[in-house]
Structures are given as C-alpha cells and as structure tokens.
Design an enzyme around this catalytic site. Structure first.
Site, PDB file in Angstrom:
ATOM      1  N   CYS A   1      18.222 129.975 -21.418  1.00 18.38           N
ATOM      2  CA  CYS A   1      17.703 131.205 -20.816  1.00 18.38           C
ATOM      3  C   CYS A   1      17.998 132.411 -21.703  1.00 18.38           C
ATOM      4  O   CYS A   1      18.963 132.406 -22.469  1.00 18.38           O
ATOM      5  CB  CYS A   1      18.284 131.544 -19.429  1.00 18.38           C
ATOM      6  SG  CYS A   1      18.058 130.235 -18.212  1.00 18.38           S
TER       7      CYS A   1
ATOM      8  N   CYS B   1      25.080 117.761 -22.614  1.00 18.60           N
ATOM      9  CA  CYS B   1      25.629 119.117 -22.533  1.00 18.60           C
ATOM     10  C   CYS B   1      25.623 119.530 -21.066  1.00 18.60           C
ATOM     11  O   CYS B   1      24.624 119.312 -20.377  1.00 18.60           O
ATOM     12  CB  CYS B   1      24.762 120.085 -23.335  1.00 18.60           C
ATOM     13  SG  CYS B   1      25.216 121.816 -23.078  1.00 18.60           S
TER      14      CYS B   1
ATOM     15  N   ASP C   1      15.319 118.287 -40.215  1.00 19.61           N
ATOM     16  CA  ASP C   1      15.240 118.658 -38.802  1.00 19.61           C
ATOM     17  C   ASP C   1      16.626 119.121 -38.357  1.00 19.61           C
ATOM     18  O   ASP C   1      17.636 118.681 -38.902  1.00 19.61           O
ATOM     19  CB  ASP C   1      14.769 117.468 -37.949  1.00 19.61           C
ATOM     20  CG  ASP C   1      14.143 117.927 -36.628  1.00 19.61           C
ATOM     21  OD1 ASP C   1      14.181 119.139 -36.344  1.00 19.61           O
ATOM     22  OD2 ASP C   1      13.632 117.069 -35.890  1.00 19.61           O
TER      23      ASP C   1
ATOM     24  N   CYS D   1      28.968 128.067 -28.155  1.00 15.75           N
ATOM     25  CA  CYS D   1      28.065 126.912 -28.343  1.00 15.75           C
ATOM     26  C   CYS D   1      27.565 126.904 -29.787  1.00 15.75           C
ATOM     27  O   CYS D   1      26.812 127.780 -30.204  1.00 15.75           O
ATOM     28  CB  CYS D   1      26.888 127.004 -27.393  1.00 15.75           C
ATOM     29  SG  CYS D   1      25.614 125.783 -27.758  1.00 15.75           S
TER      30      CYS D   1
ATOM     31  N   CYS E   1      28.764 118.022 -27.428  1.00 18.94           N
ATOM     32  CA  CYS E   1      27.635 117.069 -27.486  1.00 18.94           C
ATOM     33  C   CYS E   1      27.760 116.148 -28.705  1.00 18.94           C
ATOM     34  O   CYS E   1      27.180 115.062 -28.712  1.00 18.94           O
ATOM     35  CB  CYS E   1      26.299 117.801 -27.469  1.00 18.94           C
ATOM     36  SG  CYS E   1      26.201 119.167 -28.624  1.00 18.94           S
TER      37      CYS E   1
ATOM     38  N   CYS F   1      32.407 125.183 -29.146  1.00 18.96           N
ATOM     39  CA  CYS F   1      32.164 123.983 -28.350  1.00 18.96           C
ATOM     40  C   CYS F   1      31.346 123.049 -29.235  1.00 18.96           C
ATOM     41  O   CYS F   1      30.335 123.463 -29.806  1.00 18.96           O
ATOM     42  CB  CYS F   1      31.372 124.318 -27.088  1.00 18.96           C
ATOM     43  SG  CYS F   1      30.878 122.834 -26.161  1.00 18.96           S
TER      44      CYS F   1
HETATM   45 FE1  SF4 Z   1      26.417 123.735 -27.120  1.00 19.20          FE
HETATM   46 FE2  SF4 Z   1      26.657 121.092 -27.400  1.00 19.20          FE
HETATM   47 FE3  SF4 Z   1      28.631 122.527 -26.279  1.00 19.20          FE
HETATM   48 FE4  SF4 Z   1      26.317 122.197 -25.019  1.00 19.20          FE
HETATM   49  S1  SF4 Z   1      27.823 120.606 -25.509  1.00 19.20           S
HETATM   50  S2  SF4 Z   1      27.483 124.075 -25.197  1.00 19.20           S
HETATM   51  S3  SF4 Z   1      24.852 122.214 -26.702  1.00 19.20           S
HETATM   52  S4  SF4 Z   1      27.855 122.643 -28.414  1.00 19.20           S
END
Ligand code: SF4
Length: 470
Positions: free
Chosen positions: A2, A384, A347, A237, A438, A435
C-alpha cells in the site's frame, strides 16, 4: 504493501493527495481512496481499481473539500478484494469522524479481534486496519492522540499510519520501522508519504522519516512528537529496496536506485556469465539491477523485453486457449535485440516461477541462443506476514525446490541468485537493521497465529455489502 499520503494545511489538500496517490500507484492497484476534512465535516471518495479509474470525473475531487486529506492505494494482505476494504477507512468515533490509512500488516489479529468481538465490537470490514480503530475508540482519555499509544501497544506487526480527525493528523510508525514513511513540507503545508517520489511530484521538500515507534500529531500548532513507543528490533523491509519502492525514492535514508544498482553489481561479481552477449532486465522493477549487473560485468545492457503498461482491470480474456497469455500481454520480446544472442536476464526475485518460465519460452521463441537467469536477491523460502502478499512456502518455488530443480523448471541454461551476504553487504545500513524473514525464515517477531488474507471473510460482515463512493 500500500501507498499512503497525508496533507495538512492546504486548501487543495485532496488534489495534492490525489497526485501523491498517482506517484505511489505502484504500491497498490486494487483500490484507491481519499478522505478530506473541512473542519468537522468529512468527505470521502474511494473505489476499486487504479487511481485513474477511481478519479475519472473531476467532480469527484472537487467534492473533497477541506484543508487536510489522507489517501491510500490498496494492495491487500488481510481482507479480500472488496470495496468495503478500500482505504482510507472511515468511522464515527465518539461522534467524530476518524479516518485511517495504513501501510503494513498486523500479525496478532485473531486473538485481538476475537476479544473485541466478545466485548461487543461489530466489524465493518475484513481488514487488519479496522482493528486499530476499535482499539482507538476505547480508553478514558479524551484526545485521540492520548489514546493512540495505548492502542498501538496492543498490536504487533507492520504499520505506517495516518489518522485524520477534527483534532488534526496523527502519524505513527511501528517500533520496528518495517515500512517507510517520509515527512515533507510544501511551504506551510505538511506532507506525509510512504515514498519520497510522492513528495517530489508535488514539489514538497523531504525533511526526514518518521522514526520507528514515533507518534506525531500535526494540528494548527504545527508538528510535534507525542511520544515514542517502547523500542523494538529494527526490521526495515529489505524487499522495499529489492522490488517494491520506486528507484527515484529515498527510503530508510538511502536512495533506492543506488541500493538496487549495488545489488546488480554484487550479483555480477558473485554470478558472472562471461560468455553472454548482452544483459537485459525483466522490466520495470529489475531495470536498475540489470544496469548494475552490466556495469560491473562489462557486458552490454540492452532492452530485450518491452512491458505493456496499459493492461487494465477490464481486460477480457479471450475464449480460445492462448498459452502463456498473461505473460505475453505484459511482455513482448524485441527479436532484433535477442536473436542469436546468449542473454543474461536479470530479475529482482522469483516467487512462483511461472512468470519467468513463460518469459524464458518467449525469449527462446525470439531466437535467443542461451538464457542465463540472474536474480538480484536470495531465493524466497518463506511467506511474508508484514505487508507483502507472498504465497505459502509450498507454493513458493524456492520453498520446495533446489536451485538446480528450479533451473530445470524454468528451462534456462543457468540460474544464480544473489547470496544473503552479498545482498546485505550492498546496503548502507547495518545488516541487523533489516527484516530478511522471507529469505532466512528468521521473523523479527514471533508469529503466533499465521495470518491469512481471507482469515475474516466468513466470520465478518457479508462480502456483498458495499460502501457508497463519495
Ligand atoms: Fe520484507 Fe521479506 Fe520481511 Fe516481508 S518478510 S517484510 S517482504 S523482508
């Protein structure tokens, strides 16, 4: 994910918010909305689709009178595709309008929602955002700004928030700093935006980011910090740099373009393809990383795929079975560039692998001799829960397959991902400030009940109820 925008202190607040949404269209294409406030009188126009689809009549904007406004482009992670879930949400709290725009995703939803429902709360939407409004409605304090810290202390997860009420504009960011939120100024007007590209479009100067855990209020007296929530482990993130944010934005204090180029540089060092003729990107999010790869490797960068930006929501799928139609609609190979070449395709990430598999077929049909896929992030092994709509580990291609098996599935001559160390070393920040769940599976907070996008669809308000636009 968002995109959110807030404007305070401008007679054209809604128009500026509209422009800010346009700049942040990439952050959410499912719906768009603006709520403006004219003293205690509130106006709203929202709907499903792109900003240009929701605001196709100039009268829609004209009706949004007032000197303050917040806007939202929706990318859903909790709550289905439904008009009632499009932000900014608007409620009547203690006889005053309160509107909220949220970028992020909360993770301790189930227990909190059940508790509130047991106390009599009636939820109007199936979003996580509404939970915040119910928490905000409770408490002995008179002012919203005084009730907000206690409300936020009860939730976990990612939130960058704008809350508009007759009191002013409240602003908050979770203590982990998951999602970006910038503060800008356009003469006397305060501007808040997920990304600085929105500030650039309306000519606002970036002052700083909202700090992790900071709660601010903007009212007739100006902007001031109300408080800081108890600090948490920083968890910006990293995917914002890899894929989500626009390269012309600055987030977490660094330029996205610069970070993305560095990811491409590191990828070229780690996974060269010395016999290749050219480097091409999967447009648009990989353009910058591909340039970085080409610069570092000395290979020629070229435009081998053209992206169609005009595939709207109203596209009607033909009856006949046209194989790989979705990818063909979006991308077309440039035969003159590709024919007879050995090509590096950069990519930013591979999620399910189906798009890349179709793309590789397209490239082969265009006469490409060899395809070397290079990915400017590590394999995504985990879901995520903080604002990106990744599928489950079982559906993620790297969740269940080795790189060799993925290469076979994609039909490529070679495949390589950037390493975790290479990714983190490319950043300006301390690696511990990100973070990376993922990729690593190390979630910065405990995930008690795994949130699902449709988790409240059957137990809450019926999907057929629609709020009127305007
Ligand atoms: Fe970002 Fe991956 Fe953490 Fe989600 S899990 S906030 S996509 S780094």
């Amino acid at each position: 994910m968002c995109g959110i925008i807030g404007i305070y202190g401008n007679p054209e607040a809604a128009t500026l918010a509209y422009l800010g949404l346009y700049a942040q269209q990439h952050r959410g294409q499912e719906g768009a909305g603006i709520v403006s406030m004219d003293g205690a009188v509130v106006h709203r126009h929202m709907g499903e689709g792109l900003v240009s689809e929701v605001y196709h009549d100039p009268a829609d904007l004209k009706r949004l009178r007032g000197t303050s406004a917040i806007g939202h482009t929706r990318y859903s992670t909790t709550g289905g595709l439904d008009t009632k879930n499009v932000g900014p949400l608007l409620f009547n709290v203690r006889n005053e309008p309160v509107s909220i725009a949220h970028n992020g995703n909360l993770v301790n939803l189930t227990a909190l929602r059940s508790k509130l429902q047991a106390e009599g709360a009636i939820f109007q939407t199936t979003t996580d955002t509404e939970l915040l409004v119910h928490l905000l409605a409770r408490g002995p304090e008179e002012a919203l700004a005084d009730r907000l810290p206690r409300a936020l202390e009860q939730v976990e997860g990612a939130y960058s928030l704008l809350i508009l009420s007759p009191e002013g504009l409240l602003v908050a960011r979770d203590p982990h700093g998951w999602r970006p939120l910038a503060i800008g100024k356009l003469k006397e007007t305060w501007v808040l935006a997920s990304e600085t590209c929105a500030l650039d479009l309306i000519g606002a100067e970036e002052l700083r980011e909202v700090e992790p855990g900071e709660i601010l209020v903007i009212d007739g007296k100006g902007l001031r910090t109300v408080t800081h929530l108890p600090p948490g482990q920083l968890a910006h993130c990293i995917f914002e740099y890899i894929y989500f944010s626009r390269p012309d934005s600055r987030i977490y204090g660094a330029n996205v373009d610069k970070m993305r180029r560095r990811l491409g540089n590191a990828l070229a060092r780690e996974a060269p393809a010395p016999t290749a003729d050219i480097v091409i990107a999967v447009p648009d999010s990989s353009n910058t990383a591909a340039i970085g790869y080409a610069q570092e490797s000395g290979l020629r960068h070229d435009i081998g795929l053209i992206r169609n930006h005009y595939v709207g929501r109203s596209f009607i799928r033909p009856q006949q079975d046209l194989r790989d139609l979705t990818v063909k609609l979006k991308f077309n190979p440039v035969r003159g560039v590709l024919e007879g070449k050995e090509v590096v395709v950069v990519d930013d990430s591979i999620v399910r692998g189906t798009t890349m598999r179709s793309l590789v077929k397209l490239l082969r049909q265009a006469g490409v001799k060899k395809v070397h896929v290079r990915v400017s992030s590590p394999p995504i092994h985990h879901s995520c829960y903080f604002g990106l709509d990744f599928p489950t580990s079982e559906e993620l291609i790297a969740g269940t397959r080795t790189s060799a098996a993925i290469a076979t599935f994609l039909g490529v001559d070679s495949l390589a991902y950037l390493s975790m160390a290479g990714m983190l070393a490319s950043m300006d920040h301390d690696p511990g400030h990100f973070c990376t769940a993922c990729f690593s599976g190390e979630y910065p907070v405990e995930i008690h009940d795994v949130p699902r996008k449709d988790m409240f669809e059957t137990s809450s308000s019926p999907a057929s109820v629609e709020l009127p636009a305007g």
